[in-house]
Motif scaffolding. Sequence first.
Motif, PDB file in Angstrom:
ATOM      1  N   TRP A  90      -6.901   2.330  -7.963  1.00  0.00           N
ATOM      2  CA  TRP A  90      -6.614   2.330  -6.630  1.00  0.00           C
ATOM      3  C   TRP A  90      -7.547   1.075  -6.156  1.00  0.00           C
ATOM      4  O   TRP A  90      -7.147   0.219  -5.449  1.00  0.00           O
ATOM      5  CB  TRP A  90      -6.878   3.649  -6.036  1.00  0.00           C
ATOM      6  N   SER A 150     -12.549   0.976   3.398  1.00  0.00           N
ATOM      7  CA  SER A 150     -12.859  -0.688   3.052  1.00  0.00           C
ATOM      8  C   SER A 150     -13.761  -1.056   4.084  1.00  0.00           C
ATOM      9  O   SER A 150     -14.651  -0.530   4.930  1.00  0.00           O
ATOM     10  CB  SER A 150     -11.286  -1.361   3.489  1.00  0.00           C
ATOM     11  N   ASN A 193      -8.953   5.865   1.543  1.00  0.00           N
ATOM     12  CA  ASN A 193      -8.705   4.399   1.490  1.00  0.00           C
ATOM     13  C   ASN A 193     -10.056   3.740   2.474  1.00  0.00           C
ATOM     14  O   ASN A 193      -9.938   3.726   3.867  1.00  0.00           O
ATOM     15  CB  ASN A 193      -7.441   4.044   2.204  1.00  0.00           C
ATOM     16  N   THR A 230      -6.059  -2.418  -4.711  1.00  0.00           N
ATOM     17  CA  THR A 230      -6.047  -2.532  -3.482  1.00  0.00           C
ATOM     18  C   THR A 230      -7.202  -3.437  -2.674  1.00  0.00           C
ATOM     19  O   THR A 230      -6.895  -4.065  -1.654  1.00  0.00           O
ATOM     20  CB  THR A 230      -5.779  -1.205  -2.819  1.00  0.00           C
ATOM     21  N   ALA A 277      -9.649  -4.675   1.582  1.00  0.00           N
ATOM     22  CA  ALA A 277      -7.961  -4.002   1.449  1.00  0.00           C
ATOM     23  C   ALA A 277      -7.048  -5.163   1.551  1.00  0.00           C
ATOM     24  O   ALA A 277      -5.845  -4.676   1.089  1.00  0.00           O
ATOM     25  CB  ALA A 277      -7.743  -2.946   2.100  1.00  0.00           C
ATOM     26  N   GLY A 295     -10.613   2.301   7.208  1.00  0.00           N
ATOM     27  CA  GLY A 295      -9.831   2.732   6.464  1.00  0.00           C
ATOM     28  C   GLY A 295      -9.471   4.218   7.073  1.00  0.00           C
ATOM     29  O   GLY A 295      -9.789   4.346   8.350  1.00  0.00           O
ATOM     30  N   TYR A 327      -9.568  -1.641  -1.818  1.00  0.00           N
ATOM     31  CA  TYR A 327     -10.169  -0.427  -1.091  1.00  0.00           C
ATOM     32  C   TYR A 327     -11.460  -0.230  -2.059  1.00  0.00           C
ATOM     33  O   TYR A 327     -11.525  -0.595  -3.205  1.00  0.00           O
ATOM     34  CB  TYR A 327      -9.543   0.670  -0.951  1.00  0.00           C
ATOM     35  N   LEU A 364       0.938  -1.320   0.248  1.00  0.00           N
ATOM     36  CA  LEU A 364      -0.010  -0.052  -0.109  1.00  0.00           C
ATOM     37  C   LEU A 364       0.892   1.333   0.059  1.00  0.00           C
ATOM     38  O   LEU A 364       0.498   2.298  -0.496  1.00  0.00           O
ATOM     39  CB  LEU A 364      -0.928   0.109   1.231  1.00  0.00           C
TER      40      LEU A 364
END
Length: 437
Positions: free
Chosen positions: A340, A144, A142, A344, A272, A307, A346, A37
Amino acid sequence: MKKTLIAGIALSSTVLTPIAASAATEVQFWHAFTGRLGELVAAQVEQFNESQSDYVVVQSHKGNYSETLNAGIAAFRAGEQPHILMVFEVGTATMMAAEGATKPVFEVMAESGATFDPDAYIGSVKGYYTTTDGDMLSLPFNSSTPVLWVNRDAFEAAGVDPDTDLSTWQNVDAVLEQLKAGGEDCPLVTAWQSWIHLENFSAYHDVPFATQDNGFAGLDTELALNGEAQVAHLTAMGEWAQDGEFIYTGRRNEGGANFRSGECALFTESSAGYAGITAEAEFDFDVRPLPYWEGVGNAPQNTIIGGASLWVLEGHEAEEYKGVGEFLAFLSSTDVQAQWHQDTGYLPITTAAGEATREAGFYEENPGTDIAVIQMTAKEPTANSKGLRLGSFDQIRGIIDEELEAIWAGDKTAQEAMDSAKERGDALLRRFESANR
């Protein structure tokens, strides 16, 4: 889901030449990411820096979420604060109460002239960081939500069908017993035990974690985590711990290493986890929705986000805030957000990024990667499932962790532990209320 390579943005140094650096306005960005990350954040910063010549964002890792928040507070008191500070979701109430320390994102974007449409953001994500009037205070970055990760190879080695239905905790209970009987030493491990097994558990079953709409309706809130549903779930987990079916590894994400190495069969973790699991796991895995107890509350309702968001701090020049606005607009752009999300796990913070990901065929090629989005958006959030906005919540989580550890060790019943967590946590809430009236 087979292990695949993540197509990330090419990494390169963020150091500019002395001539270029002198011509650009500098923006400091402090965050809490390391590992994969951290690499992806560095890549985003580099991409932004290379996309224009007016501003240069300098990203710095400041420790875990708690350490990053504390570093930002200390820096502000010393007059050395960054422009942008990553703050995990449980720090939202603390940041909202820090009058004079933060500059609301909606004001930053309006003053900078950067592209900003508050309606573009997913409601279940945006609502966590906005006022009751809908003004965005910090930028979702971010976000999640917890899911269930399955080590298919471990299931097969234990003689258990990896495609068995794991949608309910009743089914998981039976499978844990089968995995243990089949020789699996770590049937279940978890990350972030309070976030997943109390905070999200409560939202998913549509029962209150705290009064006053989990803190959204006022500071005079009290914890309600010692309710019948929560106690029943933790009682079951305590029994799994005593039977060797649930292995406790730590309060944060220590269990991630155990799962990624192939030691454990099931893992409750953030969506994530995708970045690390995809990069490191040398076994077949897939992702399932977070299980729920059938017949309890209104489950399945919706899970809530974890997150962090990006807070803008006061005390800087107008030209620097223009750079902040441009960088936040860049992070929210569809292409950047879609990449992103895909890299990830997310959530995509904008509807457009999710649609772009689906249109690109990513969900079809990577089954299960849309589960987090569906889990968060399939139902309209209720007062119990909108999220949490509690003062001193980082410290309260520490109390909860202590009490959960007492359950896993067999030192307290679930009811005793949660009654104690409520009493101790409520004392902190009263102090926060008194200090912020």
